[in-house]
Design a protein around this motif. Structure first.
Motif, mmCIF file in Angstrom:
data_model
loop_
_atom_site.group_PDB
_atom_site.id
_atom_site.type_symbol
_atom_site.label_atom_id
_atom_site.label_comp_id
_atom_site.label_asym_id
_atom_site.label_seq_id
_atom_site.Cartn_x
_atom_site.Cartn_y
_atom_site.Cartn_z
ATOM 1 N N ILE A 223 4.083 6.721 7.404
ATOM 2 C CA ILE A 223 5.341 6.331 6.771
ATOM 3 C C ILE A 223 6.453 7.188 7.350
ATOM 4 O O ILE A 223 6.375 8.412 7.329
ATOM 5 C CB ILE A 223 5.272 6.487 5.242
ATOM 6 N N GLU A 224 7.446 6.506 7.891
ATOM 7 C CA GLU A 224 8.593 7.200 8.464
ATOM 8 C C GLU A 224 9.860 6.562 7.909
ATOM 9 O O GLU A 224 10.046 5.347 8.003
ATOM 10 C CB GLU A 224 8.566 7.098 9.998
ATOM 11 N N ASN A 225 10.714 7.368 7.308
ATOM 12 C CA ASN A 225 11.950 6.878 6.689
ATOM 13 C C ASN A 225 11.664 5.772 5.669
ATOM 14 O O ASN A 225 12.359 4.761 5.598
ATOM 15 C CB ASN A 225 12.921 6.370 7.760
ATOM 16 N N LYS A 226 10.592 5.976 4.905
ATOM 17 C CA LYS A 226 10.159 5.051 3.849
ATOM 18 C C LYS A 226 9.752 3.676 4.369
ATOM 19 O O LYS A 226 9.715 2.701 3.610
ATOM 20 C CB LYS A 226 11.253 4.897 2.783
ATOM 21 N N LEU A 227 9.425 3.592 5.648
ATOM 22 C CA LEU A 227 8.946 2.338 6.226
ATOM 23 C C LEU A 227 7.580 2.563 6.863
ATOM 24 O O LEU A 227 7.330 3.608 7.465
ATOM 25 C CB LEU A 227 9.922 1.814 7.281
ATOM 26 N N PRO A 228 6.672 1.572 6.744
ATOM 27 C CA PRO A 228 5.344 1.732 7.344
ATOM 28 C C PRO A 228 5.392 1.569 8.859
ATOM 29 O O PRO A 228 6.058 0.676 9.377
ATOM 30 C CB PRO A 228 4.531 0.603 6.700
ATOM 31 N N GLN A 229 4.714 2.453 9.549
ATOM 32 C CA GLN A 229 4.548 2.360 10.995
ATOM 33 C C GLN A 229 3.058 2.123 11.254
ATOM 34 O O GLN A 229 2.249 3.024 11.052
ATOM 35 C CB GLN A 229 5.023 3.641 11.685
ATOM 36 N N VAL A 230 2.715 0.911 11.653
ATOM 37 C CA VAL A 230 1.314 0.511 11.783
ATOM 38 C C VAL A 230 0.799 0.868 13.168
ATOM 39 O O VAL A 230 1.401 0.515 14.185
ATOM 40 C CB VAL A 230 1.152 -0.998 11.529
ATOM 41 N N TYR A 231 -0.353 1.540 13.196
ATOM 42 C CA TYR A 231 -0.985 1.911 14.456
ATOM 43 C C TYR A 231 -2.173 1.006 14.783
ATOM 44 O O TYR A 231 -2.463 0.774 15.948
ATOM 45 C CB TYR A 231 -1.432 3.376 14.410
ATOM 46 N N ASP A 232 -2.831 0.516 13.775
ATOM 47 C CA ASP A 232 -3.910 -0.436 14.017
ATOM 48 C C ASP A 232 -4.276 -1.124 12.711
ATOM 49 O O ASP A 232 -4.037 -0.591 11.622
ATOM 50 C CB ASP A 232 -5.147 0.265 14.596
ATOM 51 N N PHE A 233 -4.831 -2.335 12.824
ATOM 52 C CA PHE A 233 -5.350 -3.055 11.657
ATOM 53 C C PHE A 233 -6.506 -3.929 12.121
ATOM 54 O O PHE A 233 -6.576 -4.350 13.272
ATOM 55 C CB PHE A 233 -4.254 -3.891 10.986
ATOM 56 N N PHE A 234 -7.428 -4.147 11.217
ATOM 57 C CA PHE A 234 -8.568 -5.003 11.544
ATOM 58 C C PHE A 234 -9.105 -5.637 10.272
ATOM 59 O O PHE A 234 -8.734 -5.267 9.155
ATOM 60 C CB PHE A 234 -9.668 -4.225 12.279
ATOM 61 N N SER A 235 -9.962 -6.635 10.452
ATOM 62 C CA SER A 235 -10.532 -7.373 9.329
ATOM 63 C C SER A 235 -12.008 -7.583 9.594
ATOM 64 O O SER A 235 -12.402 -7.917 10.716
ATOM 65 C CB SER A 235 -9.821 -8.731 9.184
#
Length: 457
Positions: A223-235
Motif C-alpha cells: 500500500i502506497e499513498n493509501k492505494l494498492p500496488q499489486v505485484y502478483d495475483f493468481f487463482s
C-alpha cells in the motif's frame, strides 16, 4: 452515473451499485426475493430447466424445478477434471443467467449504467480471461436488448432449444468491449481498493486470500499513498465446491442424466434436449435429490482430507511467491535474509470471500501470520446503505468483492509492479548509509550503519 459491481460467483452472485453525484458516492447492494418472499443480498448462480424446456434462474420455486444446472460460471472460466460441462456450453448458460440479471438491473435502474465485472485469473492469463468475460456479458446484453427487445416475459417463455438458436456467443474485439463500456478485473484484485483507501491496513507487504465457491484468488500487494500496488495475483481452481466434494456430485448428476436417456454426447444440451424429447417427462431420481441451495452452511460439510489437499496446493503457490520475494531481497539488498523472514511474521494475511468465514480455512501461509477477516471496519460505512443489517448478518467478507467492483474507475488496465521495485526504499537507504559510513571512515572514525536496525528497516 451508475456503476454496477458484478460479482458473478460460482455459488451465488452479488451486485453492488455505485451512484455518483459530483465527488460524492453512495453504495447499495441489490436484494433478491426468494420463492417465499424473503429478501437476500445474494442470488444463487443456478438455472433450472423444467419438463417443457423453460428456464428459471436464481431462487427457483418447486413448481418450476426440473433439471438443475450449476457451476457454469466456473466451467466458463477454468476447466476442472471433476465436472463434464464444456467451456462452450458453460458460456451459453452463463450468458442466459447474466441476461436474467440484466433484465432485473434495467427494470430497477434503466439503461444508464456501466458494468465492472470480476473474473478468476492469474497474472499470466488476465487478458485471455478478460476476453471470455466480455464475450459472455455482451452476448447477454444482445439477448436482452436486440433479440428480446427488453421483453423479460418473452425471454422466460422461450424454451431452451429456441433460446440456444437465438443466442450468439460473440467474438471478442476491443471495439465491442468499449461499445458496451465493460471493465473486467481479477477477482484477486477486485476488493483491494475499498480496503486500502481508509488506511485500515498497514503499509508494506500484504497477502489477500479470497475463498469463493469455485476458486480461491490470491493477491500480493503493498500500500502506497493509501492505494494498492499489486505485484502478483493468481487463482487456484478449488473452492468450497471442491472442499465439500460438490463437483463430483454434480458430475454424477450429469452422468445420471445421460444414462437415463442413453445419451453419450459430451454436450449438456444434447442430454437435456434428449430428455425433453423423450416419452417420459418425469424427473429422474437424481433431479429430485439435488438441492437447489449450493451454499455451504456448516464446517461439517467440509471434508478433512480435501481441506488438507486444498491447503497443500495453496501453500505450494504461496511458497513460490515468497521464494521470488526472497530471491529479490538477497540480490538487491545486503541485509541478511532472516531479517525479511522475521519481518513477514507481522505482515497482514487478509481473508475474504464466503469460505473465509470458516475459521478452519483461515490458515497462515509462510511468514504471513497476522490473519485478518474482512469486516465493516475496513469499509467506508458512511457511504453504504443498510450497512448495519449487513454487519449483523456477517456479510462483509461475502460482499467485499462486489463493493470493490462497484468503485468506478476509468480503465481495467492493471499495472502489475515488478518485484524488483519492492525494495527500492531499502536500496536507496543503503546507498545513503554507505555514503555516510564512507564519510565517518574518511574522518578517522569507524561506524557502520548496518549496526543500527532503525537505520535500515
Amino acid at each position: 452515473m451508475i456503476t454496477v459491481g458484478l460479482d458473478f460467483g460460482t455459488h451465488q452472485t452479488k451486485i453492488c451499485i455505485e451512484k455518483k453525484k459530483g465527488v460524492e458516492c453512495n453504495y447499495s447492494f441489490v436484494k433478491y426475493k426468494d420463492d417465499k418472499g424473503v429478501e437476500h443480498y445474494t442470488i444463487p448462480s443456478v438455472i433450472s430447466i423444467n419438463n417443457r424446456g423453460l428456464l428459471s434462474y436464481g431462487f427457483i420455486s418447486n413448481k418450476d424445478r426440473g433439471t438443475t444446472i450449476r457451476y457454469f460460471k466456473q466451467s466458463a472460466f477454468c476447466t476442472s477434471p471433476e465436472i463434464t460441462m464444456s467451456q462452450s456450453d458453460a458460456m451459453y448458460f452463463s450468458a442466459w443467467y447474466l441476461a436474467y440479471i440484466l433484465f432485473d438491473l434495467e427494470e430497477r435502474y434503466g439503461k444508464d449504467f456501466v458494468i465492472q465485472m470480476g473474473a478468476p485469473t492469474d497474472s499470466g492469463h488476465y487478458e485471455e480471461v478478460k476476453q471470455v468475460a466480455v464475450r459472455i456479458l455482451v452476448s447477454a446484453y444482445r439477448l436482452v436488448e436486440d433479440v428480446f427487445q427488453n421483453d423479460k416475459a418473452a425471454f422466460l417463455y422461450c424454451n431452451i432449444e429456441s433460446l440456444k438458436d437465438k443466442t450468439e456467443i460473440v467474438s471478442y474485439s476491443d471495439e465491442i468491449k468499449e461499445e458496451y463500456g465493460i471493465l473486467v478485473f481479477p477477482e484477486a484484485y477486485a476488493c483491494l481498493k475499498p480496503l486500502t483507501s481508509r488506511g485500515k491496513i498497514a503499509t508494506g507487504m500484504s497477502l489477500m486470500i479470497d475463498i469463493g465457491g469455485g476458486t480461491t484468488d490470491v493477491s500480493f500487494f503493498t500500500i502506497e499513498n493509501k492505494l494498492p500496488q499489486v505485484y502478483d495475483f493468481f487463482s487456484i481452481n478449488k473452492g468450497l465446491n471442491y472442499l465439500t466434494n460438490a463437483l463430483k456430485e454434480e458430475q454424477q448428476h450429469l452422468s445420471n442424466l445421460a444414462r437415463h436417456q442413453k445419451v453419450h454426447s459430451e454436450s449438456i444440451f444434447h442430454k437435456i434436449l434428449s430428455k425433453l424429447g423423450g416419452s417420459s417427462t418425469t424427473h429422474t431420481p437424481n433431479d429430485i435429490e439435488v438441492k437447489l441451495d449450493s451454499n455451504v452452511h456448516s464446517v461439517d460439510e467440509l471434508e478433512p482430507e480435501r481441506i488438507k489437499q486444498y491447503v497443500g496446493e495453496l501453500k505450494k503457490e504461496c511458497n513460490l511467491l515468497i521464494q521470488r520475494l526472497q530471491f529479490e531481497f538477497t540480490h538487491q539488498t545486503k541485509i541478511p535474509l532472516y531479517r525479511l523472514n522475521d519481518a513477514l511474521q507481522s505482515r497482514p494475511l487478509i481473508y475474504t470471500g464466503g469460505g473465509s468465514t470458516f475459521k478452519r480455512l483461515q490458515v497462515p501461509y509462510f511468514g504471513f501470520k497476522d490473519k485478518k477477516l474482512i469486516s465493516h471496519q475496513e469499509w467506508d460505512t458512511k457511504s453504504i446503505d443498510d450497512v448495519q443489517e449487513i454487519i449483523k448478518l456477517g456479510l462483509c467478507p461475502i460482499l467485499s468483492t462486489s463493493y470493490g467492483l462497484a468503485i468506478s474507475v476509468a480503465s481495467d488496465n492493471i499495472e502489475r509492479k515488478p518485484f524488483t521495485d519492492i525494495f527500492d526504499k531499502i536500496r536507496s537507504d543503503e546507498y545513503e548509509e554507505e555514503q555516510q559510513s564512507y564519510k565517518y571512515q574518511s574522518s578517522g572514525r569507524s561506524f557502520s550503519a548496518y549496526d543500527d536496525w532503525d537505520a535500515i528497516k
